[in-house]
Structures are given as C-alpha cells and as structure tokens.
Design an enzyme around this catalytic site. Structure first.
Site, PDB file in Angstrom:
ATOM      1  N   ASP A  41      30.324  78.903  18.537  1.00 46.82           N
ATOM      2  CA  ASP A  41      30.655  80.322  18.773  1.00 46.82           C
ATOM      3  C   ASP A  41      29.416  81.186  18.567  1.00 46.82           C
ATOM      4  OD1 ASP A  41      30.849  79.557  16.098  1.00 46.82           O
ATOM      5  OD2 ASP A  41      32.609  80.778  15.644  1.00 46.82           O
ATOM      6  N   TYR A  86      36.408  64.707  26.020  1.00 44.83           N
ATOM      7  CA  TYR A  86      36.641  64.179  27.378  1.00 44.83           C
ATOM      8  C   TYR A  86      37.047  62.705  27.370  1.00 44.83           C
ATOM      9  CZ  TYR A  86      34.659  68.323  29.686  1.00 44.83           C
ATOM     10  OH  TYR A  86      34.426  69.579  30.152  1.00 44.83           O
ATOM     11  N   ASP A 111      28.063  77.103  31.794  1.00 43.09           N
ATOM     12  CA  ASP A 111      28.560  78.141  32.718  1.00 43.09           C
ATOM     13  C   ASP A 111      28.007  79.498  32.262  1.00 43.09           C
ATOM     14  OD1 ASP A 111      30.075  76.394  34.332  1.00 43.09           O
ATOM     15  OD2 ASP A 111      31.742  77.810  34.463  1.00 43.09           O
ATOM     16  N   ASP A 130      29.739  71.815  28.444  1.00 45.70           N
ATOM     17  CA  ASP A 130      30.351  72.322  29.676  1.00 45.70           C
ATOM     18  C   ASP A 130      30.437  73.840  29.627  1.00 45.70           C
ATOM     19  OD1 ASP A 130      31.884  72.370  32.096  1.00 45.70           O
ATOM     20  OD2 ASP A 130      33.675  72.654  30.874  1.00 45.70           O
ATOM     21  N   LYS A 178      31.007  72.201  15.976  1.00 49.58           N
ATOM     22  CA  LYS A 178      32.013  73.068  15.330  1.00 49.58           C
ATOM     23  C   LYS A 178      32.492  72.335  14.076  1.00 49.58           C
ATOM     24  CE  LYS A 178      34.503  76.832  15.374  1.00 49.58           C
ATOM     25  NZ  LYS A 178      33.934  78.124  14.981  1.00 49.58           N
TER      26      LYS A 178
END
Ligand code: NAD
Ligand code: IPM
Ligand code: MN
Length: 353
Positions: free
Chosen positions: A220, A136, A248, A244, A187
């Site tokens: 993942d 970001y 969700d 983020d 990651k």
C-alpha cells in the site's frame, strides 16, 4: 537465426501484434538480422471450435522450436476466462516456468506523465514480479457453492524456491546493470504467514550484495511512493498479485496502459513477451489501440535475444513518435494503430541508416 513464435491472441492483441511484427520486420531489414516469425492461432476462435485454446503440449513444442514467444493479449467475452484464457496465459507462464515477469516503468516523454514536475530521469525503474505462484497458485475451491453458506478459498502459496529465485534475480540484475537500490514489497504485516518468507529471504539474499542499498515497503505504501517520489526506485521486486497491480499503476504513470511492456522469462531459457495491457474488447479491430506497448515489448524481446542495440533503436523511434505527437488517441494524438506502427517503422529507417 532467432526464431519467434507469434501468438496475437484476442481483441486488440491482434491489432497491436500486427504493428510489433512490422517493426520487427523493419529492424530485421535495417540491421540485417534474419528474424523468422511464425504465427500461431492460439486464441478464442480455436477454443470455441475445439474446446482448447492450444493443442496439448503446445508450450513444450514452442520452447523446443523457438527462441522467444511474442503474445498479444488473451480474453474474450464469449469464453469464461478461467476455462479458456487462463489455460493459454498460465499454460505458458507456469508450464514453461517463466518465473521472472519483468516490467519496466520508464518515462519516455515527461509530457505524458500525469504527475506534475516529473522528468524522464525521475521515473526509470524495473519491476520484477514473481510469475509462477503466490495468489495465482490456482489452488483452491468452493464449498457449498452458490448457497448462502458458500465458502470460497484460494491459497497464496509462497515457496522458498519461488521467493528466493525472484529476489536473487532482482539482485543479480541490479549488480549487472550497476544499479544500487533494490526495494522489496510485500504485505507481511497483515499476511505474516504468507509473506513473512519474503522478509526473511530478502534479508538473507541481500547480505550477499553489500554494495546494494535495500529498502522495504508494504505494498500500500509502495503505491503511494510510486506517485509521490518515483525517483527513489531502481529495482522493485514483489509477489505475483502485487506485481500485477503496481504495473498497471506504473503503466499509467508512463502515459497509458497501452504503452507498457513486459516479458515473462526463465533466465537462460525461453521468454514469452507481451504488453501489460489486456484484450480491451471494445477497441478490437477498430484501429484505435495503442501499439506502442507491444512495440516496446518487442524491444524487451530483442534484448533477451541478445540484440540490445536493435532494441534501443526501437526505443529511440518510439521516443521520436512521442516527441512529434505522432501517437494514438490514448496518448493525446490522432494516429490510428496502423499509422502509429508505420510512423515508428519510418523513424527506425531514418535513425538506423
Ligand atoms: P485491458 O487492459 O484490456 O483494458 C482496460 C482499458 O485500458 C481499456 O478499456 C482501454 O481504455 C485501456 N487500454 C488497454 N490497452 C490499451 C491500448 N493498447 N490502447 C489504448 N487503450 C488501452 O483490461 P480489462 O478491460 O481489465 O481486460 C480485458 C480482457 O483482457 C479481460 O478478459 C482480461 O482478463 C484480459 N487481460 C489479459 C491480459 C493479458 O493477456 N496479459 C492482461 C490484462 C487483461
Ligand atoms: C497481466 C494480466 C493477467 C495477470 C490476467 C489477465 C490474468 O492482468 O498480465 O497483467 O493478472 O497476470
Ligand atoms: Mn495485469
């Protein structure tokens, strides 16, 4: 007297914040807390009229004059997000250096969970999302823009200070709450340059917390485990973009996007509190949106302001609404946005008196 700046923002942000304010007003009356709330029109209408979503220096003014900020959501089809909404949202998050994005994943009613055989005690963890850098960073650009040779770049910036302070925050929180497990997710297999630092800093910081069991999952694998065995998590710490995305998923595991709460905090300084969901323009102004995420967000805000018991009263009232099916369509009920807010206020009066 706690002073709260309220920015309803756009779309359903306006609808859900009206209910969060009602709930806060009710808490203030029932518990005798002199909460003072002041509305700000920072949002798309102001942008369309003036070319800016908020006046210059508004972030610092808010920080100077208020104890917390309550925000609905930003985003409107009439204004390009990067020219408008990101100025407001990132203006506050980055401008006030709100580096901790705290997002609880707490199942309040097992019947709302899409997973089978999961109870409330199986899903109760907190995600700490780095909130000021990573992917970001807004550092980047395009070369040969909109030609067949276009090159588009945006940097995933992970600083020692940024990674260390969010990881430390996760451990400090775990110790303070008597929690025993912290999981870090990155990651670093595919992005060793950007995310190797997360591995190294996590290893270093965890050495100072020998009583806390640590684990690591690539993001993942984390998403798979959140669905397969959510009970393994107590505290999850991760970078901006992964935080983020997984929240969700976490919201839907709790029952819906309209249910999830979040806070953007610079510990010891100001916090800006907003539900996880966005402005959902198609539902705006229709008395459809679920206000419970905004209401649970006001719980987080009260906790931040030192009113933990009052926050808990909000949560108990929300749980009662769920148990009795007095919830909006998103959660399978029949109530509108306003009626859901009214129900929670009435439950607070019953439970709190
Ligand atoms: P969104 O969260 O606004 O909506 C996605 C879908 O989730 C909706 O269509 C709806 O079905 C459901 N939903 C979300 N909140 C709900 C609620 N309270 N009650 C019932 N259903 C709800 O995400 P989007 O459609 O990707 O984004 C819309 C706009 O909001 C975009 O401009 C986006 O950039 C912005 N956004 C802002 C924030 C924020 O202000 N923090 C967060 C996410 C998205
Ligand atoms: C959120 C939102 C924002 C984010 C968007 C609107 C920029 O999705 O608060 O979760 O990615 O942080
Ligand atoms: Mn999001």
């Amino acid at each position: 007297m706690p002073k709260i700046a309220v920015i309803p923002g756009d779309g359903i942000g306006v609808d859900v914040i009206a209910e969060a304010k009602k709930v806060l007003q009710t808490i203030a009356e029932v518990r005798g807390i002199p909460l003072e709330m002041t509305d700000f029109d920072y949002g798309v209408e102001r942008y369309l009229q003036t070319g800016r979503p908020m006046p210059d220096g508004a972030e610092q003014e808010l920080a100077k004059n208020f104890d917390a900020i309550l925000l609905g959501a930003v985003g409107d089809p009439r204004a390009p997000f990067e020219k408008y909404a990101s100025q407001l949202l990132f203006g506050l998050r980055f401008g006030l250096d709100l580096y901790v994005n705290v997002r609880p994943v707490k199942l309040l009613d097992a019947r709302l969970c899409p997973l089978k055989d999961v109870t409330e005690s199986d899903m109760n963890f907190i995600v700490f999302r780095e909130n000021t850098e990573g992917a970001y960073s807004q550092v980047g650009g395009a070369f040969k823009f909109q030609t067949s040779d276009e090159v588009s770049i945006q940097l995933d910036i992970n600083t020692r200070k940024g990674v260390q302070r969010i990881i430390e925050h996760a451990f400090v929180y775990a110790r303070k709450k008597g929690l025993t497990r912290v999981c870090m997710s990155d990651k670093s297999n595919a992005l060793p340059h950007a995310h190797g630092i997360w591995q190294r800093v996590f290893h270093e910081v965890s050495a100072q917390y020998p009583e806390i069991e640590t684990s690591h999952l690539f993001v993942d694998a984390l998403t798979a485990q959140m669905v397969k065995r959510p009970q393994q998590f107590q505290v999850v710490v991760t970078c901006n973009m992964f935080g983020d995305i997984i929240t969700d998923l976490g919201a839907q595991l709790q029952g819906g996007l309209g249910l999830a709460a979040s806070g953007n905090v610079n510990p010891g300084l100001i916090g800006m509190f907003e539900p996880v969901h966005g402005s959902a323009p198609k539902y705006a102004g229709k008395n459809i949106a679920n206000p419970l995420g905004a209401i649970l967000t006001s719980q987080l805000m009260l906790e931040h302001l030192g009113f933990e018991a009052e926050g808990e009263l909000i949560e108990r009232a929300v749980i009662q609404a769920m148990r009795e099916g007095q919830v909006p369509a998103e959660l399978g009920g029949k109530l509108g946005t306003k009626e859901t807010g009214d129900y929670v206020c009435a439950a607070i009066r019953r439970l709190g008196s």
